[in-house]
Write a protein that holds these residues in place. Sequence first.
Motif, PDB file in Angstrom:
ATOM      1  N   ALA A  23      -1.831 -33.423  41.818  1.00 35.09           N
ATOM      2  CA  ALA A  23      -2.947 -32.715  41.178  1.00 35.09           C
ATOM      3  C   ALA A  23      -2.456 -31.677  40.177  1.00 35.09           C
ATOM      4  N   ASN A  24      -1.283 -31.913  39.595  1.00 34.24           N
ATOM      5  CA  ASN A  24      -0.786 -31.071  38.506  1.00 34.24           C
ATOM      6  C   ASN A  24      -0.417 -29.647  38.911  1.00 34.24           C
ATOM      7  N   MET A  25      -0.203 -29.401  40.193  1.00 36.79           N
ATOM      8  CA  MET A  25       0.135 -28.046  40.646  1.00 36.79           C
ATOM      9  C   MET A  25       1.612 -27.768  40.376  1.00 36.79           C
ATOM     10  N   ASN A  85     -10.845 -24.908  39.231  1.00 40.69           N
ATOM     11  CA  ASN A  85      -9.811 -25.918  38.970  1.00 40.69           C
ATOM     12  C   ASN A  85      -8.590 -25.696  39.854  1.00 40.69           C
ATOM     13  N   SER A 120      -7.096 -28.335  42.641  1.00 38.37           N
ATOM     14  CA  SER A 120      -5.701 -28.760  42.630  1.00 38.37           C
ATOM     15  C   SER A 120      -5.004 -28.370  43.934  1.00 38.37           C
ATOM     16  N   THR A 154      -3.367 -31.074  46.545  1.00 35.68           N
ATOM     17  CA  THR A 154      -1.931 -31.003  46.792  1.00 35.68           C
ATOM     18  C   THR A 154      -1.641 -30.706  48.256  1.00 35.68           C
ATOM     19  N   VAL A 188      -5.435 -29.030  33.441  1.00 34.12           N
ATOM     20  CA  VAL A 188      -6.359 -29.984  34.049  1.00 34.12           C
ATOM     21  C   VAL A 188      -6.404 -31.226  33.179  1.00 34.12           C
TER      22      VAL A 188
END
Length: 276
Positions: free
Chosen positions: A44-46, A153, A157, A161, A248
């Motif tokens: 989740a782009n963390m 957001n 995330s 995660t 995001v």
Amino acid sequence: MSQKSVSTFVARVAAAIKDIAALHIKFPQPEREAAVMLAFPIYANMPGCIGCIDRTLIPIRSPGGPDAEVYRCRKDYFAINVMGVCDASLKFTTLVVNWPGSAHDSRIFNESTLCHHLQHMGYKGFLLGDSGYACSSYLLTPFLNPGTQKERNFNASHIKTRNCIERAFGVWKRRFAVLGIPVRTKLAVTQDIIAATAVLHNLAVENNLLPDDNDTILENQEEDFTYIHQGARQGQRRRAEIVERLVVTDSPITSTTSENFLAAFSTLSAAFCAAS
């Protein structure tokens, strides 16, 4: 074979596997955390996550004695409160098995060796945990009342995660059904069995032996909101920095772009440390 012989051999085997746990359940040293950071953004782009933390209750029979009731958890059965941390592959990197069911998650973490190391060994990354923990510079929790889209957001995330640790617990318990029933062994042996099965779980992950449907296996436990605490100012400030830099996208970050996130996060960490 008699029940006594079976119990004796189970205890011996569990103890032998537990004795090598440190070889297979290892939190990354600061110089190796970069590789762990690179793995988590695919969910989740963390950026900057080096582990997901939670607890799970392992039921036991009453240990007896004057302190038996401290093992009774808030769900009204005797249990060991196990703290686990996993990486993006669902391997356990930390497991603490010596706390009774009534112990609070935050206390277990605050008194752990891992907490001390995160505070004093120069880690740049952070753990993700639920609101049962205080938000700090090395353990980020979600916003209880997100007020902006960026905070929402971040929470989204964070949840996706942190789902790793729930999946890790779920796969572990599905593989070893003994963890779901009160084992009729002495407390020390039960703790050895818990540690031993975690070692075997990690070996299975390393050898790609996860169940085919592991994505659907989740630990079914309630969110612990008994410790509503947004943490120290330093933790809130670091979370705010991550919120501003969280990207995001419609799809998770790929391995080819995650290195850019690591570089950006390293710059952020250096700035944060300098300001602290």
